[in-house]
Design a protein around this motif. Structure first.
Motif, short mmCIF file in Angstrom:
data_model
loop_
_atom_site.label_atom_id
_atom_site.label_comp_id
_atom_site.label_asym_id
_atom_site.label_seq_id
_atom_site.Cartn_x
_atom_site.Cartn_y
_atom_site.Cartn_z
N MET A 1 0.86 -1.17 0.04
CA MET A 1 -0.16 -0.12 0.00
C MET A 1 0.83 1.33 -0.03
SD MET A 1 -3.10 -0.58 -0.37
CE MET A 1 -3.89 1.03 0.00
N PRO A 2 1.79 1.24 0.83
CA PRO A 2 2.80 2.63 0.75
C PRO A 2 3.49 2.79 -0.57
CG PRO A 2 3.54 1.05 2.54
CD PRO A 2 2.21 0.74 2.17
N ALA A 3 3.80 1.50 -1.19
CA ALA A 3 4.37 1.57 -2.32
C ALA A 3 3.66 2.01 -3.42
CB ALA A 3 5.16 0.30 -2.70
N MET A 4 2.36 1.80 -3.56
CA MET A 4 1.40 2.42 -4.35
C MET A 4 1.07 3.83 -4.06
SD MET A 4 -2.75 1.10 -4.74
CE MET A 4 -3.17 2.18 -3.45
N ILE A 5 1.17 4.13 -2.86
CA ILE A 5 0.60 5.68 -2.51
C ILE A 5 1.90 6.59 -2.90
CG2 ILE A 5 0.53 7.35 -0.64
CD1 ILE A 5 -1.00 4.95 0.87
N ARG A 6 3.24 6.00 -2.89
CA ARG A 6 4.19 6.63 -3.12
C ARG A 6 4.57 6.95 -4.62
NH1 ARG A 6 10.79 4.73 -2.41
NH2 ARG A 6 11.64 6.32 -3.90
N ILE A 7 3.86 6.17 -5.43
CA ILE A 7 4.21 6.47 -6.99
C ILE A 7 3.01 7.19 -7.47
CG2 ILE A 7 5.95 4.57 -7.26
CD1 ILE A 7 3.88 3.01 -8.77
N GLY A 8 2.14 7.77 -6.83
CA GLY A 8 1.00 8.58 -7.23
C GLY A 8 -0.38 7.43 -7.12
N GLY A 9 -0.41 6.64 -6.33
CA GLY A 9 -1.77 5.83 -6.31
C GLY A 9 -1.81 5.02 -7.44
N LYS A 10 -0.74 4.42 -7.98
CA LYS A 10 -0.83 3.34 -8.99
C LYS A 10 -0.03 2.29 -8.79
CE LYS A 10 -1.03 7.56 -12.38
NZ LYS A 10 -2.24 7.38 -12.58
N MET A 11 -0.24 1.16 -9.40
CA MET A 11 0.36 -0.26 -9.55
C MET A 11 0.65 -0.44 -11.01
SD MET A 11 -1.48 -2.14 -6.28
CE MET A 11 0.21 -3.52 -6.41
N TRP A 12 1.40 -1.54 -10.97
CA TRP A 12 1.73 -1.90 -12.77
C TRP A 12 0.51 -2.84 -13.09
CZ3 TRP A 12 5.64 0.67 -14.54
CH2 TRP A 12 6.40 1.26 -13.51
N GLY A 13 0.06 -2.60 -14.27
CA GLY A 13 -0.89 -3.36 -15.04
C GLY A 13 -0.23 -4.47 -15.89
N PRO A 14 -1.03 -5.34 -16.44
CA PRO A 14 -0.54 -6.30 -17.20
C PRO A 14 0.43 -5.83 -18.29
CG PRO A 14 -3.02 -6.70 -16.95
CD PRO A 14 -2.45 -5.33 -16.27
N ASP A 15 0.27 -4.68 -18.99
CA ASP A 15 1.00 -3.94 -19.89
C ASP A 15 2.15 -3.51 -19.65
OD1 ASP A 15 -0.24 -2.03 -18.66
OD2 ASP A 15 -1.33 -1.03 -20.34
N GLY A 16 2.53 -3.48 -18.41
CA GLY A 16 3.53 -3.07 -17.87
C GLY A 16 3.61 -1.47 -17.54
N ALA A 17 2.53 -0.86 -17.81
CA ALA A 17 2.19 0.40 -17.34
C ALA A 17 1.65 0.88 -16.01
CB ALA A 17 1.36 1.18 -18.57
N GLU A 18 1.95 1.81 -15.38
CA GLU A 18 1.19 2.24 -14.22
C GLU A 18 -0.13 2.49 -14.60
OE1 GLU A 18 3.42 5.26 -12.53
OE2 GLU A 18 5.20 4.20 -12.41
N ALA A 19 -1.14 2.49 -13.47
CA ALA A 19 -2.43 2.73 -13.58
C ALA A 19 -3.27 2.72 -12.31
CB ALA A 19 -3.29 1.55 -14.41
N ASP A 20 -4.29 3.52 -12.17
CA ASP A 20 -5.11 3.62 -11.13
C ASP A 20 -5.62 2.49 -10.67
OD1 ASP A 20 -4.46 6.46 -11.10
OD2 ASP A 20 -6.67 7.06 -11.83
N THR A 21 -5.86 2.19 -9.38
CA THR A 21 -5.97 0.92 -8.72
C THR A 21 -6.99 0.90 -7.69
OG1 THR A 21 -3.51 0.46 -9.10
CG2 THR A 21 -4.91 -1.10 -7.56
N LEU A 22 -8.07 -0.24 -7.61
CA LEU A 22 -8.81 -0.26 -6.69
C LEU A 22 -8.27 -1.28 -5.76
CD1 LEU A 22 -11.68 0.12 -5.28
CD2 LEU A 22 -12.31 -1.96 -6.50
N ALA A 23 -7.67 -0.86 -4.44
CA ALA A 23 -7.17 -1.61 -3.42
C ALA A 23 -8.09 -2.27 -2.53
CB ALA A 23 -6.04 -0.68 -2.34
N VAL A 24 -8.26 -3.62 -2.55
CA VAL A 24 -9.23 -4.41 -1.71
C VAL A 24 -8.66 -5.02 -0.53
CG1 VAL A 24 -10.67 -6.22 -1.97
CG2 VAL A 24 -10.46 -4.99 -4.12
N ILE A 25 -9.16 -4.43 0.53
CA ILE A 25 -8.67 -4.71 1.83
C ILE A 25 -10.25 -5.17 2.76
CG2 ILE A 25 -7.55 -3.88 3.94
CD1 ILE A 25 -6.25 -1.55 2.42
N PRO A 26 -10.16 -6.41 2.67
CA PRO A 26 -11.53 -7.08 3.12
C PRO A 26 -11.94 -6.56 4.61
CG PRO A 26 -10.53 -8.58 1.78
CD PRO A 26 -9.56 -7.75 1.97
N ASP A 27 -11.04 -6.89 5.53
CA ASP A 27 -11.40 -6.28 6.96
C ASP A 27 -11.19 -5.02 7.01
OD1 ASP A 27 -12.02 -6.66 9.68
OD2 ASP A 27 -10.03 -6.38 10.03
#
Length: 729
Positions: A342-368
């Motif tokens: 989560m902090p790594a995602m926040i640090r790079i602007g709220g993005k994670m890496w997608g299947p195409d190798g590019a950064e993209a906005d993300t729905l972070a699923v935290i059940p509890d």
């Protein structure tokens, strides 16, 4: 001679030890400080369970209760089931006669074997050693360096679609019940089926007067509905789908939740082929990667693989661990650990890496929903105000409640996946039900304990840190959570035992406390977060990663309640990717800065306990050497041709020798280290060349979980000139 215990652990920290420990031993010996090692790696702990190695963890656990304890603890593997199985396979290949991990134990012998392996899973090391509460903060030298040389931060767009999805109801948070024990007792946990059948889940649970005991459960039907809804939401919003769990610390509950996510994402696959996968021993709890690896054993494996590919194409785009290799967020339970991801995602602007190798906005699923609001608060703050600035931001040190296995939710033998509908009860010795939950088959029920003495010590440590720093101390506790409500009452009671005049001490719910801390750190102000155990784990990654770029650079001290000291080397994990790079390229990126800080604190503690002036000189000179190390930017580079972990150890040794030679507190030590300092300076170019020369080719360390000592030493100490200089000392 006073003694420091330096632990052998796993993966990158273990490899770094082969390089750095000879420096420590050589320097410490000259000041009359002994250094011993104990192997608490996952491999050593497996062997100890079967009588093939000493039980070093048990030994250190006993030592931690004594005033002479001085233990330096490096990050270790909190083994998931796939990691545990891999370690077992490796040890078997090395000739150790140990049994396979029994998935479904059916005989007494298999049940005994499973029980032994279960003692190793998850965060099995830390609860044994942590006979004190946690004091974690960024050292002044690290904070100063981060401000002068701010690390990169991704840009936050005001219209970012990144968000946190959490259940909010029928989860661990909302179902929690909590009691404070009026007297010592022995409790029992039992399941009463709808037909009246009573199954004892845990026969004996000793508790002490004043202890806080909690029980809660995750409604799996609600979980499945939530997961299905988040999958549809991610697809509709065009964002990446990413599950964030703690399948290492929460070794029982979170792999099960992870398995439900795999099953829900690939629902058509499990509807059609679930029985085939189960018959082959392929469980969604082990992740998509384990299923894919096992498909070759099935006659219809190609057909199932095609169905998995179709489900991936049909669903939302998946956040990736490694897009080049097709490793998704759901491949391995231990790949995406919430406190780091989560902090790594926040640090790079709220993005994670997608299947195409590019950064993209993300729905972070935290059940509890217990702590999901903390991450949502940071995301909302960054979306509104932009990325935090490491050059100006304040700090959020942490005082964490963890002594005597406090709040060890999910990582022990009080977590159960329930086989049938009924009621789970926690019953006292008089037969009274203290906690009672109606449950359904498949629900996940768990309990935890928090000793009163641990809470008292935690409050004392928080007050001491607030007084020492002048910073506000905020207890992150939610009155609407059952456990926290009991802790709030105790905190208020025990604060009255201390002089708090002139101090700012607050109690706030986690999301509110996070917002308060963010407001202050944007003004460059520090705020101490005083948290429970799980949130301690999260906060000591979240804020350091944003402040100084990594949690591995934190100073982590555990003042043991009986007077000893446990010194942890940061919260950076054990870095499996770094090991892979070493094996492929003979290049280790692991940064040992956390080890340097922990070692200095260990020397200082020992100097006070043992009245050892030489140890105090070692501590002071190491602190100054580490400041020079940072200013000269001698941490490992990120690519071949720059110094790696081994080069950083050389430069630390050089600066440390120079400081020792120049100090005037102990002229005998100065005289001893003057020739070494001169030798290292004179041979700097030659030593660096020897260290760089080995890069670029594969390295053979003889094993991943249990490296061959001779091979690993050769790989990690490739400079003959440096080795000879240390030997001459």
């Amino acid at each position: 001679m006073a003694t420091i215990i330096y632990t052998h652990t796993d993966e990158a920290p273990l490899l770094a030890t082969y390089s750095f420990l000879p420096v420590i031993e050589a320097y410490a010996a000259k000041a009359g400080v002994g250094v011993e090692t104990r192997d608490i790696s996952v491999a050593a702990r497996i062997l100890a369970q079967f009588g093939l190695a000493d039980d070093a963890l048990a030994e250190l656990g006993e030592l931690a209760t004594r005033p002479e304890a001085n233990i330096i603890k490096l990050p270790n593997v909190s083994a998931s089931i796939p990691q545990l199985k891999a370690a077992i396979t490796e040890l078997q290949s090395q000739g150790f006669d140990i049994p396979d991990y029994p998935e479904n134990p059916s005989t007494p012998q298999e049940q005994e074997t499973r029980a032994k392996y279960d003692r190793i899973k998850g965060s099995a090391v830390n609860p044994v050693l942590r006979e004190g509460n946690s004091d974690r903060r960024a050292p002044g030298a690290v904070k100063s360096y981060a401000r002068k040389h701010p690390h990169s931060m991704g840009e936050w767009a005001p219209d970012s679609k990144t968000d946190v999805a959490t259940m909010g109801e029928r989860d661990f948070f909302s179902n929690e019940q909590s009691v404070v024990m009026a007297a010592d007792d022995t409790l029992r946990i039992e399941h009463v089926a709808t037909d009246g059948t009573v199954t004892v889940l845990k026969e004996s649970l000793p508790v002490l007067a004043g202890e806080v005991v909690d029980g809660t459960f995750m409604d799996v039907a609600a979980l499945q509905a939530f997961l299905a809804q988040t999958i549809e939401r991610a697809k509709a919003e065009g964002v990446l789908y990413s599950l964030h769990m703690k399948a290492t610390m929460m070794k029982v509950s979170d792999p099960i939740i992870f398995g439900h996510a795999v099953r829900t994402f690939f629902k058509p696959v499990f509807d059609a082929y679930g029985d085939d996968l189960a018959a082959a021993g392929l469980s969604p709890n082990d992740g998509l990667g384990a299923i894919l690896d096992g498909l070759d054993k099935l006659s219809n494996g190609a057909e199932i693989r095609a169905a998995i590919d179709a489900a991936l194409a049909e669903g939302p785009k998946m956040a990736m661990v490694n897009s080049d290799k097709g490793i998704t967020n759901l491949h391995v339970p231990s790949d995406v650990i919430i406190d780091a991801s989560m902090p790594a995602m926040i640090r790079i602007g709220g993005k994670m890496w997608g299947p195409d190798g590019a950064e993209a906005d993300t729905l972070a699923v935290i059940p509890d929903s217990s702590y999901a609001g903390v991450y949502r608060t940071v995301i909302d703050d960054c979306r509104r105000n932009g990325a935090l600035d490491p050059a100006t931001m304040g700090s959020v040190p942490n005082v964490g409640l963890m002594a005597k296995k406090a709040e060890e939710y999910g990582s022990h033998d009080k977590t159960f996946e329930l086989p049938a509908d009924g009621t789970v009860r926690v019953v006292n010795s008089a037969g009274d039900a203290l906690i009672s939950h109606p449950v359904s088959a498949g629900d996940i029920w768990r309990a935890c304990q928090t000793k009163d003495v641990s809470i008292r010590d935690w409050v004392k440590l928080a007050v001491n840190r607030a007084r020492a720093t002048g910073s506000p101390a905020v207890f992150w506790l939610d009155q609407n959570r059952a456990h926290d409500a009991n802790l709030i009452a105790k905190v208020r009671e025990y604060l009255a035992d201390h002089d708090t005049d002139g101090l700012t001490i607050e109690i706030m719910a986690p999301a509110e406390a996070c917002a308060y801390s963010l407001e202050r750190i944007r003004r460059g102000e520090d705020t101490i977060s005083v948290t429970g155990n799980v949130l301690r784990d999260y906060n000591t990654d979240l804020f350091p990663i944003l402040e100084v770029g990594t949690s591995a650079k934190m100073l982590s001290i555990v003042p043991l309640m009986n007077g000893g000291g446990l010194f942890e080397t940061g919260a950076g994990g054990s870095a499996p990717k770094h090991v892979q790079q070493l094996v492929e390229q003979n290049y280790l990126r692991w940064d040992s800065l956390g080890e340097f800080f922990a070692l200095a604190a260990s020397f200082e503690h020992l100097a006070g306990y043992d009245d050892n002036a030489g140890a105090k000189v070692l501590a002071d000179t190491l602190d100054r050497a580490t400041a020079t190390f940072l200013e000269q930017d001698r941490s490992p580079g990120r690519k071949l041709g720059t110094i790696d972990n081994r080069g950083s150890h050389f430069y630390l040794a050089l600066y440390w020798a120079q400081e020792l030679a120049a100090q005037t507190e102990n002229t005998d030590l100065a005289a001893v280290f003057k020739p070494l300092a001169e030798s290292l300076v004179a041979n700097e170019e030659k030593i660096v060349a020897e260290l760089l020369a080995v890069q670029g080719s594969p390295a053979d360390i003889g094993g991943y979980y249990r490296p061959d000592e001779t091979k690993a030493t050769a790989v990690m100490r490739p400079s003959t000139t440096f080795n000879e200089a240390l030997a001459a000392l």
